[in-house]
Design a protein around this motif. Structure first.
Motif, short mmCIF file in Angstrom:
data_model
loop_
_atom_site.label_atom_id
_atom_site.label_comp_id
_atom_site.label_asym_id
_atom_site.label_seq_id
_atom_site.Cartn_x
_atom_site.Cartn_y
_atom_site.Cartn_z
N GLU B 260 23.98 -35.21 -37.73
CA GLU B 260 23.99 -34.50 -39.00
C GLU B 260 23.05 -35.13 -40.03
N THR B 261 22.73 -36.39 -39.84
CA THR B 261 21.99 -37.09 -40.89
C THR B 261 20.49 -36.91 -40.76
N ILE B 262 20.03 -36.51 -39.58
CA ILE B 262 18.58 -36.37 -39.37
C ILE B 262 18.16 -34.93 -39.69
N PRO B 263 17.17 -34.74 -40.55
CA PRO B 263 16.72 -33.37 -40.79
C PRO B 263 16.10 -32.83 -39.51
N ARG B 264 16.46 -31.64 -39.15
CA ARG B 264 15.84 -31.01 -37.98
C ARG B 264 14.86 -29.97 -38.47
N HIS B 270 15.23 -28.05 -48.38
CA HIS B 270 16.26 -28.51 -49.33
C HIS B 270 17.68 -28.40 -48.80
N SER B 271 17.85 -28.38 -47.46
CA SER B 271 19.21 -28.48 -46.93
C SER B 271 19.73 -29.87 -47.27
N ARG B 272 20.96 -29.93 -47.77
CA ARG B 272 21.51 -31.23 -48.11
C ARG B 272 21.87 -31.98 -46.83
N LEU B 273 21.37 -33.20 -46.69
CA LEU B 273 21.67 -33.98 -45.51
C LEU B 273 22.99 -34.71 -45.72
N VAL B 274 23.73 -34.92 -44.63
CA VAL B 274 24.97 -35.69 -44.73
C VAL B 274 24.61 -37.14 -44.44
N PRO B 275 24.60 -37.98 -45.45
CA PRO B 275 24.19 -39.35 -45.20
C PRO B 275 25.28 -40.13 -44.47
N ILE B 276 24.90 -41.21 -43.83
CA ILE B 276 25.88 -42.17 -43.33
C ILE B 276 25.89 -43.29 -44.36
N PRO B 277 26.95 -43.42 -45.12
CA PRO B 277 26.92 -44.41 -46.19
C PRO B 277 26.84 -45.83 -45.63
N GLY B 278 26.52 -46.75 -46.50
CA GLY B 278 26.48 -48.15 -46.09
C GLY B 278 25.28 -48.44 -45.22
N ARG B 279 25.36 -49.55 -44.48
CA ARG B 279 24.24 -49.91 -43.64
C ARG B 279 24.75 -50.46 -42.31
N PRO B 280 23.87 -50.54 -41.32
CA PRO B 280 24.32 -51.04 -40.02
C PRO B 280 24.96 -52.41 -40.17
N PRO B 281 25.90 -52.72 -39.31
CA PRO B 281 26.69 -53.94 -39.48
C PRO B 281 25.89 -55.19 -39.16
N ASP B 282 26.37 -56.27 -39.69
CA ASP B 282 25.83 -57.58 -39.37
C ASP B 282 26.57 -58.05 -38.12
#
Lengths: 306, 363, 336
Positions: B260-264, B270-282
């Protein structure tokens, strides 16, 4: 720590081993295990330098003999409890003289390299930032300075202007401009390519502001490593000048002490007269070189112009 | 090929790879298992730090000596790690080979292309100079390089990025490997060239009956190219299934979020993307529970404390999640989070609608 | 394709930025010139997002840098407020008057780490523009503004402001870059591949922030990327470039639904999951991009173009309208 970002790689996302990736991965941590440490030797070297600088600076207030007081001990006393480093041909205390000699040697080393940093660093920064004509002119000047035989240059200047402490410092300072400047230029070239410099220009910062705020703090880091190595070279160079009889007339350095102690009879009867200044100079130059080299590796300075 | 049906060509079982660092043990790979049969393609999908490249390097015996490796890797019934310690010479580069993201890392800039391909043929297959040279030309032709004989005498810098990657693929194919690992083979290439390289790899695999592992950060790349897909995150397998099942019956919230997060390209402007909040884990932190929990919409209390096991969701479809997408448990967890506005991990659900404040700045 | 011409320029009061006949050439070696950008014209309306898309070497990043005059273009004009009394041609400005105009146009770069000075703290980085341009040198109003923009990009100022860039991830560094750019209230924000160095799970965050910033601060965006999907998502209007020339200009959805240039079709068909509006076989073109030192005669795309004919080698196609606000430079467009 992910300073050395590799764009091609990071775009795809990679794992710790391969690339210092963008998203906060443990490259930094891995790096430290792979030798990015200063190590004990560095701190021992720094310790020695702190000691020698401190005693040299405090020499007038230390409870030691007057270095010029002839007959403080006997003629060429062996090192012992009364005179730790022995005495020289005039019965002067070698311990005190070694400390006082450090004042001149270290002053020459420090002032010369500081002048090199100030002048060479500024010119290198200007050349690396503006490139073009400024770079061509300044780089040519550096090449010319490097091509001129240093010893001959020093001989000429000192012969013409006399061998006061000021002149010796100035001479060696001029000689350190080109090597320091070339490093400053190389480091500036690297950072001037970085996008934060472009961002600053887009914000409307003046050239002066960019050089002082954005570039200088980054360029100073590799320069600090070079400064230590440069001091070592300068102290040795002053020793060489002294051996040619061109050292400071107003006072004495380790080099001048070595010259005085190296007369054949003195060398045979009282080798300590020459050994202690040599030892002090050796340890100091070693410490400067070692610390500078570790620092250079630690900071990953690629081009060193010496 | 030597492998009979049923027994996999490559079998990786409970693989764990750690690196000791000053900050602690980096668990780059944390219990990964998969089988790969001859002639099939496995897609490994993950972001940086997911462990996908370390997995490949373990198989290829490319890890530095200070890596701590546990678990087993068998290739055609042989223990690969035992082969590594016995110093087997004609195994890596012959039976299994690897293609990297940046072709220049695999090419020697001061040697002609032809010599580089011929070298591997002469060392491993004991070909004569002339034979090796002829074969190198044939290989360049097979990977679709125009005027292959002329290219043999060129240096890598004389070729475009796409051609270089083709040369690297030719080198990898020189000894007729049975397994080819391609680690982001097209990420460094231009868009119009990427598709060609992927199609080439796929065609060669089919023609030669090779097995292939295709490593990528882009689900779109493996869709339609891989038979099976394994989604990795923080060194662990999140979900694994055959490609059709993965896209039709997606179970893991991370897989869903990635899609869902990558624009296709077929999404309107201007489709709103669903972000994945935060960042990859340490991956240095020893995490209890699910590593994706802090960024997950369906996070529950148990996700924070208990590590989910890889459970069978259907035929060969496994997923490590306490509340998989498309199940009642998962749906309840998500609606509960939407109702309370915040997940048990402390993530504001509004973050999925907007840019989202990152929880905890710095590292 | 790879055409010249200016019919695509719009003539209304809403146009904020107009680029006319932009040329950027760099000397290499002896007597050789890289034709990075050759006669490119486009405009951007106030509040619009213009996407520029193309492969490496198409001149998109060079164009972006030419807009901010870093370096100055070889020829051509970059005009702010064209047609109004306040019209400014940035290419004619001298050093200090150019500096005065700079705050109006800010830029975000591809490499988030390299974009931030490793020796400075986040507060100083973000406040740099304010310190340069405001009388209140780093005082309370600067602090307040820095806090505001950091909050706007989702970075907590209390936690982050006194740290240095290396303590942040790539996505966070890109947020800080955006905060720095918007802090001095620019009108135009140029984004040069702002997400291509980021992990996939972070890209949407940054794209959404850019949309938020645009709405919140009334920005006009020029968005540069090699990824047609990303460009379509953020843009109102898209410019497709190839080897220093414009192929096609049109609405973001128009280009996708009715691609007129063969190269646009190639791009659409080359996506990992090709667009439904083109035939996957459209992606079948040669790998070799010609050298910008010695670009092909006529249409620069002809060496890879499936529709190329003799005319394409002898005559350079000019931009022409093929629809409402849809322009293409091709002798044989796939759309009449």
């Amino acid at each position: 720590m992910a300073d050395r970002l590799d764009l091609g790689e990071s775009a795809g996302g990679n794992d710790p081993l391969h690339v210092p990736v963008v998203e906060g991965y443990p490259m930094a941590a891995l790096d430290t295990t792979l030798g990015r440490r200063l190590g004990a030797g560095f701190w021992v070297s720094v310790g020695w330098l702190v000691v020698i600088v401190t005693v040299a600076a405090l020499a007038p207030w230390l409870p030691i003999a007057d270095p010029n007081e002839t007959g403080y001990g006997g003629r060429m006393d062996r090192p012992g409890w009364a005179t730790w480093f022995g005495t020289d041909t005039n019965g002067r205390d070698m311990f005190s003289r070694t400390i006082w000699g450090a004042r001149v040697s270290l002053t020459v080393g420090f002032v010369a390299i500081a002048a090199g940093l100030a002048i060479g660093g500024t010119l290198g920064l200007i050349a690396g930032y503006f490139r073009g004509t400024a770079d061509r002119v300044i780089s040519f000047a550096f090449f010319a300075l490097l091509s001129f035989p240093g010893l001959v240059f020093a001989l000429l200047i000192i012969a013409a202007l006399g061998s006061s402490l000021k002149v010796v410092c100035m001479t060696l300072g001029v000689l350190s401009i080109a090597p320091v400047g070339r490093l400053a230029r190389a480091a500036t070239l690297v950072f001037a390519e970085r996008e934060f410099v472009q961002a600053s220009r887009v914000l409307g910062a003046t050239h002066t502001r960019i050089m002082l705020r954005e570039l200088l703090p980054n360029v100073l880091i590799p320069m600090s490593a070079l400064a230590l190595l440069g001091m070592a070279v300068t102290i040795v160079a002053e020793g060489a000048l002294a051996y040619l009889g061109l050292s400071v007339s107003d006072g004495f350095s380790w080099g001048k002490m070595i010259l005085l102690g190296s007369a054949p009879r003195t060398l045979r009867d009282g080798p300590w007269v020459v050994m202690f200044p040599i030892g002090a100079m050796f340890l100091t130059v070693l410490a400067l070189n070692y610390a500078g080299d570790r620092l250079r590796q630690y900071l990953d300075v690629r081009e060193l112009a010496f | 090929m030597a492998v009979t049906d049923g027994s996999p060509l490559l079998s990786v079982s409970d693989l764990r790879v750690g690196f000791a660092t000053e900050r602690g043990l980096v668990r780059a790979v944390d219990g990964v298992s998969f089988d790969l049969a001859a002639g099939r393609t496995l897609g490994i999908v993950g972001e940086s730090g997911s462990g996908k490249s370390v997995t490949a390097k373990t198989i290829m015996n490319l890890l530095p000596s200070y890596a701590r490796v546990e678990g087993s890797v068998t290739f055609d019934g042989r223990d690969v790690r035992a082969l590594a310690s016995s110093g087997a010479r004609h195994f890596w580069g012959v039976e299994m080979t690897m293609v990297f993201q940046d072709p220049m890392t695999s090419l020697n800039p001061v040697k002609k292309v032809g010599e580089q391909i011929a070298e591997s043929l002469r060392v491993h297959l004991k070909r004569s100079r002339k034979e090796a040279r002829d074969e190198a030309g044939d290989l360049l032709e097979q990977v679709g390089i125009p005027e292959p004989r002329k290219r043999l005498t060129q240096y890598p810098h004389e070729l475009s990025g796409g051609l270089r990657q083709r040369v690297v693929i030719a080198m990898a194919l020189a000894c007729s490997p049975r397994l080819l690992i391609a680690d982001e083979p097209t990420t460094a290439l231009d868009v119009t060239v990427q598709k060609h390289i992927l199609d080439l790899l796929d065609g060669l695999r089919e023609e030669r009956g090779m097995a292939m592992i295709l490593i990528t950060h882009d689900l779109g790349v493996v869709r339609g190219r891989a038979d099976d897909i394994m989604v990795m995150y923080a060194g662990r397998t999140m979900e694994q299934a055959d490609t059709d099942t993965l896209f039709s019956e997606m179970r893991h919230p991370y897989t869903e979020a990635l899609l869902e997060t990558i624009p296709r390209i077929d999404m309107p402007s201007h489709s709103r993307l669903v972000p994945i909040p935060g960042r990859p884990p340490d991956v240095i932190e020893v995490s209890t529970g699910c590593p994706f929990a802090p960024r997950c919409r369906s996070c529950t209390d148990v996700c924070l404390t208990e590590r989910p096991t890889l459970d069978e969701q259907g035929h060969g479809h496994v997923c490590a999640c306490h509340g998989p997408v498309g199940t009642d448990v998962g749906a309840m967890a998500r609606s509960a989070n939407e109702a309370s506005g915040v997940t048990p991990a402390g993530l504001d659900m509004a973050a999925f609608g907007s840019a989202g404040v990152e929880a905890g700045d710095g590292s | 394709m790879a055409g010249s011409g200016t019919v695509q320029l719009r003539d209304d009061a809403d146009v904020l930025l107009r680029v006319e006949n932009l040329v950027m050439e760099f000397p290499v070696g002896r007597h050789q010139v890289v034709h990075a950008v050759s006669d490119v014209s486009f405009d951007v309306r106030r509040g619009e997002t213009l996407g520029i898309v193309g492969e490496s070497g198409c001149g998109k990043s060079t164009t972006a840098r030419a807009l901010v005059q870093l370096p100055r273009p070889t020829s051509g004009r970059v005009i702010l407020d064209p047609g109004s009394d306040l019209e400014i041609d940035m290419t004619t400005l001298s050093g200090s008057s150019l500096r005065q105009v700079r705050p109006r146009m800010q830029m975000i770069f591809q490499d988030p780490i390299s974009s931030l000075n490793p020796r400075r703290r986040v507060r100083d980085i973000v406040g740099e523009g304010l310190v340069i341009w405001q009388d209140d040198k780093g005082g309370s109003s600067t602090r307040a503004r820095v806090d505001e923009v950091l909050n706007a990009v989702g970075i907590e100022p209390e936690v982050a402001a006194d740290r240095r860039p290396h303590e942040f991830s790539g996505g966070q560094c890109q947020r800080i870059s955006i905060a720095r750019a918007v802090a001095i209230e620019p009108e135009i924000l140029i984004c040069d591949e702002p997400v291509s160095a980021l992990d996939v799970s972070v890209q949407a965050q940054i794209l959404n922030i850019l949309e938020d910033m645009k709405a919140r601060y009334g920005l006009t965006l020029v968005f540069i990327s090699h990824d047609l999907s990303v460009v379509r998502n953020v843009s109102d209007r898209v410019v497709v470039m190839y080897l220093g020339k414009i192929c096609e200009i049109g609405g973001a959805d128009t280009l996708y639904l009715e691609p007129a240039h063969p190269y646009t079709r190639v791009l659409l068909a080359s996506a990992p999951e090709p667009a439904a509006t083109v035939d996957p076989s459209d992606a079948a073109i040669g790998d070799e991009i010609p050298s910008p030192i010695n670009p092909p005669s006529g249409c620069r795309f002809r060496t890879r173009c499936p529709r190329a004919a003799d005319r394409c080698a002898s005559e350079e196609p000019q931009m022409r309208a093929v629809g409402d606000d849809h322009f293409v430079a091709c002798h044989f467009p796939t759309l009449a």
